[in-house]
Structure formats: structure tokens, C-alpha cells
Design a protein around this motif. Structure first.
Motif, PDB file in Angstrom:
ATOM      1  N   TRP A 193      14.679  -6.991   6.015  1.00 18.10           N
ATOM      2  CA  TRP A 193      13.767  -5.863   6.258  1.00 18.10           C
ATOM      3  C   TRP A 193      13.944  -5.266   7.654  1.00 18.10           C
ATOM      4  CZ3 TRP A 193       9.239  -5.079   2.776  1.00 18.10           C
ATOM      5  CH2 TRP A 193       8.543  -3.902   3.089  1.00 18.10           C
ATOM      6  N   GLN A 194      14.092  -6.115   8.663  1.00 19.30           N
ATOM      7  CA  GLN A 194      14.200  -5.610  10.031  1.00 19.30           C
ATOM      8  C   GLN A 194      15.506  -4.858  10.273  1.00 19.30           C
ATOM      9  OE1 GLN A 194      11.728  -5.666  12.221  1.00 19.30           O
ATOM     10  NE2 GLN A 194      10.458  -6.721  10.711  1.00 19.30           N
ATOM     11  N   LYS A 244      16.178  -1.066   6.128  1.00 17.76           N
ATOM     12  CA  LYS A 244      14.896  -0.652   5.576  1.00 17.76           C
ATOM     13  C   LYS A 244      14.972  -0.538   4.050  1.00 17.76           C
ATOM     14  CE  LYS A 244      13.157  -0.345   9.646  1.00 17.76           C
ATOM     15  NZ  LYS A 244      12.249  -1.435  10.106  1.00 17.76           N
ATOM     16  N   SER A 252      10.785   4.066  -1.547  1.00 20.76           N
ATOM     17  CA  SER A 252      10.698   3.157  -0.405  1.00 20.76           C
ATOM     18  C   SER A 252       9.518   2.210  -0.580  1.00 20.76           C
ATOM     19  CB  SER A 252      10.549   3.932   0.908  1.00 20.76           C
ATOM     20  OG  SER A 252       9.323   4.642   0.954  1.00 20.76           O
ATOM     21  N   SER A 261       6.518   0.049   1.055  1.00 22.87           N
ATOM     22  CA  SER A 261       5.650   0.163   2.222  1.00 22.87           C
ATOM     23  C   SER A 261       5.464  -1.213   2.851  1.00 22.87           C
ATOM     24  CB  SER A 261       4.288   0.740   1.823  1.00 22.87           C
ATOM     25  OG  SER A 261       4.446   2.019   1.245  1.00 22.87           O
ATOM     26  N   LYS A 262       5.358  -1.258   4.147  1.00 23.05           N
ATOM     27  CA  LYS A 262       5.277  -2.525   4.877  1.00 23.05           C
ATOM     28  C   LYS A 262       4.088  -3.396   4.460  1.00 23.05           C
ATOM     29  CE  LYS A 262       6.830  -5.291   8.106  1.00 23.05           C
ATOM     30  NZ  LYS A 262       8.124  -5.968   7.963  1.00 23.05           N
TER      31      LYS A 262
END
Length: 267
Positions: free
Chosen positions: A174-175, A178, A193, A195-196
Motif C-alpha cells: 500500500w505504501q 497505491k 480505488s 479508500s484508506k
């Protein structure tokens, strides 16, 4: 070089004006925004997305092979059968349309909240609640594309170009990479996408894109999810249906991901 930069800036500014200059309309469970349509299924997820040209009689180009959906497995062959109660439109105006839907099975309740803005961004927030203690051996969220709508891909480590046969992404990346991707062809496509805040994907969560049967499948998956009664997890994501626009305003595939990602961030 200078002329190319100026041309690109003009294309981007024209595209922004095109993308953001529109009003939302809804009839039954079909939302229309300029040349894009989003049909909502009874579970709250997209049933079909398409683009059309109001100035011609060309048939709309469909994006989905079948509706977006979840699979919840409690065993090798045991699957929670989700039953959608129906869609409730809670907000309806030219700038935004908000809806929710509830689906239940013997052991799960799924609350779906969707929102579409006049700039084309669709955001989803899903809460999944355990009615009884349950171990989900596998959870899958599927976006089945029409193969003809998947010529190009940008994101998940791919710079942008012809879609590879298989693309994989792991939550542990993830880091560095994306979890966002654009998939489409010369006239339509879809930006997706994660979402965090989503909590449904543990450390072994992953995403895979490849041809499966008659479709090209985007599969978000996770294994071994243990839920106690009344315990809740969430799954959040964003979508943008790429509009069909004149050839001279089309953004190169390599530029699409950054453009749509920024559009989501600004919403």
C-alpha cells in the motif's frame, strides 16, 4: 517541447471543464451524467455502466459483463446467500445523488451507502455486520468487465498501456503502490480505488485483474476473516466512469490515473 506542453495543458483544462460541467439526473435506479449512465442494482452496487453519444444513434457501449458483487464464503463450497431488500434514494439534486441499500444472509448484514457527485466521482461505504459468529474463509469483491472495454490499463504498478494478461497487487504494498487503477479502451473506462479507512482487508488482502471466462475480472479478495456476533468491518472504494469525449480531448493512458486520482481527492 513547449508546444506539446501547451497543448497538453489545454487538453487537461478542457477535459476538466467537460468532466465537471454537468448535472445529475435519476430515473428509477438509473443515474445519468452527460454521456455516462450508472444503473444501480437492488443491493446498491452498479448493475451496469455505459457511455453514449447523444448526437448519434450508436448503441451505448457497456462496461460491465455482469453487476459488481460480493462473494462471502464460509467454507470450500458454502457461500452466504445475500438477499437485497432494495435501494432507497436519500438525496437527489443536480450536484449529488445519495442512496443506501441493505442485504442480508443467514449470518451477515450488509449496509451499502453510495454517493455520486456531478464531477463523476462515485464513492461507496459498506458496513458488514455479523448476525452470528462466523469465519469467512474467503471474501471477494468482483468487478466483471466486458472484454472489449479493457484494452488499456494504468495503475497497480503498471505505467499505462496495453493491459497485461495478469496484474496483481498485495495489501502490503500500500505504501509503495497505491490501490488505484484505470481500465478501459479508446472511448470508455472505469477508475477504481480503495479508500484508506477500509477495514475488511487484513494483511493478506490482495487484488488481481485477469481474464476469467467471458469477462475480464477485477477481484479484491481476503482470506480468514473472523467475526463475532455484532462485530462490524467496512469496505470503502471510489469509482469514476470515464466519459466518451471527442478524440482531441482524450487524455493519454499514462496520464489518466493521476488525473482521476486527483479528482477523487478533490471531491
Amino acid at each position: 517541447m513547449y508546444n506539446k506542453i501547451v497543448l497538453l495543458c489545454l487538453l487537461l483544462s478542457n477535459f476538466v471543464a467537460f468532466a465537471q460541467d454537468g448535472s445529475l439526473k435519476i430515473s428509477k435506479q438509473v443515474i445519468t451524467l452527460k454521456t455516462t449512465r450508472l444503473e444501480i442494482n437492488n443491493d446498491g452496487f452498479p448493475k451496469q455502466c455505459d457511455v453514449f453519444d447523444v448526437n448519434t444513434e450508436v448503441k451505448p457501449q457497456k462496461l460491465l459483463f455482469e453487476p459488481m458483487h460480493f462473494h462471502f464464503y464460509s467454507g470450500a463450497k458454502a457461500q452466504e446467500k445475500m438477499n437485497g431488500i432494495g435501494v432507497n434514494i436519500t438525496t437527489q439534486n443536480a450536484d449529488s445523488i445519495v442512496w443506501n441499500a441493505i442485504s442480508t444472509s443467514a449470518n451477515l448484514k450488509m449496509d451499502v451507502q453510495g454517493k455520486m457527485l456531478s464531477n463523476g466521482v462515485v464513492s461507496y461505504h459498506i458496513n458488514i455486520t455479523a448476525i452470528n459468529d462466523i469465519l469467512l474463509t474467503t471474501m471477494n469483491f468482483h468487478i466483471p468487465f466486458e472484454k472489449t472495454a479493457t484494452k488499456y490499463l494504468a495503475g497497480l504498478g503498471e505505467k499505462g498501456g496495453l493491459r497485461p494478461d495478469t496484474v496483481r497487487w498485495q495489501l502490503g504494498n500500500w505504501q509503495k503502490i497505491k490501490p488505484s487503477v484505470w481500465i478501459g479502451n479508446d472511448s470508455l473506462g472505469l477508475y477504481f480505488s480503495l479508500s484508506k479507512p477500509t477495514t475488511l482487508l487484513p494483511s493478506n488482502g490482495a487484488m488481481q485483474i485477469n481474464v476469467k471466462g467471458g469477462s475480464m475480472l477485477l477481484d479484491v479478495n481476503a482470506d480468514q476473516i473472523t467475526l463475532k456476533k455484532d462485530e462490524q468491518v467496512s469496505f470503502d472504494f471510489n469509482l469514476i466512469i470515464t466519459p466518451q469525449i471527442p478524440t482531441e480531448l482524450r487524455i493519454p493512458v499514462k496520464k489518466k490515473l493521476k488525473f482521476y486520482r486527483k479528482l477523487v481527492q478533490q471531491s
